[in-house]
Design a protein around this motif. Structure first.
Motif, PDB file in Angstrom:
ATOM      1  N   PHE A   5       0.789  -1.075  -0.033  1.00 10.98           N
ATOM      2  CA  PHE A   5       0.028  -0.027  -0.071  1.00 10.98           C
ATOM      3  C   PHE A   5       0.818   1.184   0.010  1.00 10.98           C
ATOM      4  N   PRO A   6       0.642   2.257  -0.678  1.00 12.47           N
ATOM      5  CA  PRO A   6       1.345   3.607  -0.671  1.00 12.47           C
ATOM      6  C   PRO A   6       0.711   4.343   0.099  1.00 12.47           C
ATOM      7  N   MET A   7       1.688   4.069   1.196  1.00  8.04           N
ATOM      8  CA  MET A   7       1.562   4.973   2.706  1.00  8.04           C
ATOM      9  C   MET A   7       1.447   6.397   2.383  1.00  8.04           C
ATOM     10  N   GLU A   8       2.486   6.875   1.425  1.00  6.69           N
ATOM     11  CA  GLU A   8       2.219   8.322   1.230  1.00  6.69           C
ATOM     12  C   GLU A   8       1.139   8.905   1.068  1.00  6.69           C
ATOM     13  N   LEU A   9       0.302   8.209   0.425  1.00  8.21           N
ATOM     14  CA  LEU A   9      -1.003   8.778  -0.138  1.00  8.21           C
ATOM     15  C   LEU A   9      -1.764   9.561   1.171  1.00  8.21           C
ATOM     16  N   PHE A  10      -1.432   8.842   2.410  1.00  9.66           N
ATOM     17  CA  PHE A  10      -2.079   9.753   3.532  1.00  9.66           C
ATOM     18  C   PHE A  10      -1.451  11.085   3.540  1.00  9.66           C
ATOM     19  N   LEU A  11      -0.216  11.265   3.339  1.00  4.77           N
ATOM     20  CA  LEU A  11       0.350  12.714   3.423  1.00  4.77           C
ATOM     21  C   LEU A  11      -0.225  13.545   2.402  1.00  4.77           C
ATOM     22  N   LEU A  12      -0.556  13.085   1.139  1.00  5.48           N
ATOM     23  CA  LEU A  12      -1.179  14.006   0.091  1.00  5.48           C
ATOM     24  C   LEU A  12      -2.602  14.115   0.582  1.00  5.48           C
ATOM     25  N   MET A  13      -3.063  13.274   1.524  1.00  6.43           N
ATOM     26  CA  MET A  13      -4.493  13.557   1.975  1.00  6.43           C
ATOM     27  C   MET A  13      -4.529  14.683   3.253  1.00  6.43           C
ATOM     28  N   GLY A  14      -3.265  15.144   3.457  1.00 12.70           N
ATOM     29  CA  GLY A  14      -3.047  16.115   4.461  1.00 12.70           C
ATOM     30  C   GLY A  14      -2.784  15.841   5.854  1.00 12.70           C
ATOM     31  N   LYS A  15      -2.525  14.390   5.985  1.00 12.28           N
ATOM     32  CA  LYS A  15      -2.217  13.841   7.144  1.00 12.28           C
ATOM     33  C   LYS A  15      -0.884  13.510   7.393  1.00 12.28           C
ATOM     34  N   ASN A  16       0.007  14.212   8.126  1.00  8.73           N
ATOM     35  CA  ASN A  16       1.390  14.256   8.462  1.00  8.73           C
ATOM     36  C   ASN A  16       1.848  13.107   9.371  1.00  8.73           C
ATOM     37  N   TYR A  17       1.852  12.066   9.108  1.00  5.03           N
ATOM     38  CA  TYR A  17       2.410  10.977  10.076  1.00  5.03           C
ATOM     39  C   TYR A  17       3.730  11.032  10.378  1.00  5.03           C
ATOM     40  N   LEU A  18       4.745  11.728   9.307  1.00  2.51           N
ATOM     41  CA  LEU A  18       6.017  11.694   9.641  1.00  2.51           C
ATOM     42  C   LEU A  18       6.596  11.833  11.102  1.00  2.51           C
ATOM     43  N   ASP A  19       6.116  12.690  11.668  1.00  7.72           N
ATOM     44  CA  ASP A  19       6.645  13.070  13.059  1.00  7.72           C
ATOM     45  C   ASP A  19       5.728  12.687  14.294  1.00  7.72           C
ATOM     46  N   ASP A  20       4.735  11.780  13.765  1.00 13.42           N
ATOM     47  CA  ASP A  20       3.876  11.452  14.838  1.00 13.42           C
ATOM     48  C   ASP A  20       3.591   9.652  14.876  1.00 13.42           C
ATOM     49  N   PRO A  21       4.584   8.969  15.374  1.00 12.49           N
ATOM     50  CA  PRO A  21       4.562   7.454  15.215  1.00 12.49           C
ATOM     51  C   PRO A  21       3.037   7.041  15.512  1.00 12.49           C
ATOM     52  N   LYS A  22       2.215   7.692  16.395  1.00 12.02           N
ATOM     53  CA  LYS A  22       1.124   7.072  16.843  1.00 12.02           C
ATOM     54  C   LYS A  22       0.255   7.157  15.751  1.00 12.02           C
ATOM     55  N   LEU A  23       0.201   8.177  14.929  1.00 10.58           N
ATOM     56  CA  LEU A  23      -0.733   8.558  13.519  1.00 10.58           C
ATOM     57  C   LEU A  23      -0.188   7.532  12.658  1.00 10.58           C
ATOM     58  N   GLY A  24       1.147   7.186  12.689  1.00 12.57           N
ATOM     59  CA  GLY A  24       1.762   6.329  11.575  1.00 12.57           C
ATOM     60  C   GLY A  24       1.118   4.887  11.682  1.00 12.57           C
ATOM     61  N   ARG A  25       1.434   4.662  12.988  1.00  9.89           N
ATOM     62  CA  ARG A  25       0.432   3.352  13.582  1.00  9.89           C
ATOM     63  C   ARG A  25      -0.997   3.179  13.146  1.00  9.89           C
ATOM     64  N   ASP A  26      -1.798   4.340  13.348  1.00 10.32           N
ATOM     65  CA  ASP A  26      -3.123   4.159  13.105  1.00 10.32           C
ATOM     66  C   ASP A  26      -3.283   3.957  11.726  1.00 10.32           C
ATOM     67  N   PHE A  27      -2.270   4.569  10.596  1.00 14.11           N
ATOM     68  CA  PHE A  27      -2.593   4.316   9.138  1.00 14.11           C
ATOM     69  C   PHE A  27      -2.180   2.851   8.840  1.00 14.11           C
ATOM     70  N   HIS A  28      -1.143   2.535   9.551  1.00 11.17           N
ATOM     71  CA  HIS A  28      -0.617   1.191   9.283  1.00 11.17           C
ATOM     72  C   HIS A  28      -1.882   0.230   9.616  1.00 11.17           C
ATOM     73  N   ALA A  29      -2.704   0.485  10.850  1.00  9.41           N
ATOM     74  CA  ALA A  29      -3.735  -0.405  11.062  1.00  9.41           C
ATOM     75  C   ALA A  29      -4.891  -0.515   9.975  1.00  9.41           C
ATOM     76  N   MET A  30      -5.112   0.916   9.619  1.00 11.46           N
ATOM     77  CA  MET A  30      -6.034   0.873   8.541  1.00 11.46           C
ATOM     78  C   MET A  30      -5.535   0.111   7.120  1.00 11.46           C
ATOM     79  N   ARG A  31      -4.492   0.093   6.854  1.00 12.53           N
ATOM     80  CA  ARG A  31      -4.054  -0.645   5.475  1.00 12.53           C
ATOM     81  C   ARG A  31      -4.202  -2.217   5.909  1.00 12.53           C
ATOM     82  N   LYS A  32      -3.789  -2.504   6.892  1.00 11.79           N
ATOM     83  CA  LYS A  32      -3.839  -3.646   7.603  1.00 11.79           C
ATOM     84  C   LYS A  32      -5.224  -4.351   7.476  1.00 11.79           C
ATOM     85  N   GLN A  33      -6.137  -3.467   7.892  1.00 12.02           N
ATOM     86  CA  GLN A  33      -7.570  -3.961   7.862  1.00 12.02           C
ATOM     87  C   GLN A  33      -7.975  -3.995   6.566  1.00 12.02           C
TER      88      GLN A  33
END
Ligand SMILES: [Zn+2]
Length: 307
Positions: free
Chosen positions: A238-266
């Motif tokens: 899954f192209p995770m960087e699409l979340f960045l294009l959606m305006g959600k910056n997970y780069l400096d927020d590991p918790k947000l990164g884990r949330d997005f990871h959980a979404m693609r996993k699901q």
């Protein structure tokens, strides 16, 4: 215009400079990598002690949390290899980490062996009853090994000072017609370029000295072809960087990164468990067509005429 730089025989246009390293599009190697290239000794030190302990303390914890999802990915990967090979056979995992892929392969009837430089990860693998050598994959290590039907390298090639040397060693431990499967981050994608060049997002994917090499499908397949392999399969995650294009910056927020990871996993588990794996593959095939996908897997066959 970007400058050209050279280091020893490596020469190319400088794409980015991070932490004292330059990423060049190397004419000699045919792929992008940092210069200066750290020595084997420097890297050995980083991997033996630092990586799993200091830089990735959560790796085993996260992997155990991801177990169901990782098993479904590993299952699909093994199924693809069995389809191409026509059967299960002998399997060598270089950089076998905590041994999840080896366990899964063993369950499916493969004879398995792992090589893992991190003592902590190797120890965990022993506790799972796996045959793993705690070693760096070098000439001495390759000489000790039998010939295998499949050699797998997941998250290895971006870390090594000489991918070319590793492919020569893989050639040595693969039987004629055997398969090499390489999983690496997919870098300098169109989405990464848009975010960095047009939207001023920092080039987060550049991570020296851990990540030395930056492949895309073309450069990885080209490298394999020059080393006596014929690419026969590729896929992306899954192209995770699409979340960045959606305006959600997970780069400096590991918790947000884990949330997005959980979404693609699901997303992947929902499609797989509901019997729609074929649609998942089709969807991700579209990502691959657009040149995006956070990581990629390329499988290639060792040419017969070499022996
Ligand atoms: Zn080079």
């Amino acid at each position: 215009m970007s400058d050209k730089k050279n280091w020893n025989d490596h020469e190319g246009t400088v794409l980015h400079s991070v932490d004292g390293f330059d990423v060049i599009d190397c004419k000699l190697c045919g792929f992008k990598h940092i210069i200066p290239i750290p020595s084997e000794d420097e890297l050995r030190k980083i991997y033996k002690h630092d990586y799993h302990v200091k830089d990735k303390p959560l790796m085993l914890e996260h992997q155990l949390e991801d177990r169901e999802w990782l098993d479904s990915i590993n299952d699909a990967r093994l199924e693809t290899l069995e389809k191409i090979l026509g059967r299960a056979g002998s399997f060598l995992d270089i950089g076998s980490g905590n041994g999840f892929l080896l366990s899964q392969a063993k369950n499916r009837g493969w004879t398995v062996k792992g090589i893992e430089p991190s003592d902590k990860a190797a120890e965990y693998s022993y506790s799972q009853g796996l045959d793993v050598d705690c070693a760096v994959f070098d000439q001495e290590c390759a000489n000790r090994l039998e010939k295998f039907d499949v050699v797998h390298l997941g998250d290895v090639m971006e870390h090594v000072p000489s991918p070319s040397a590793i492919l020569n060693l893989c050639n040595h431990v693969l039987r004629s017609g055997g398969l090499i499967a390489i999983g690496v981050p997919n870098e300098y994608t169109p989405v990464q370029k848009i975010l960095n060049e047009d939207m001023d997002v920092r080039p987060w994917w550049i991570a020296p000295p851990h990540h030395l090499n930056y492949f895309d499908k073309e450069s990885l397949e080209g490298l394999l072809s020059r080393h006596g392999f014929t690419p026969c399969h590729s896929e992306v995650s899954f192209p995770m960087e699409l979340f960045l294009l959606m305006g959600k910056n997970y780069l400096d927020d590991p918790k947000l990164g884990r949330d997005f990871h959980a979404m693609r996993k699901q997303l992947e588990l929902n499609l797989t468990k509901s019997g729609n794996r074929a649609f998942l593959d089709k969807l991700y095939g579209c990502f691959a067509e657009a040149g995006i996908g956070r990581t990629m897997l390329v499988i290639a066959q060792k040419n017969f005429e070499q022996e």
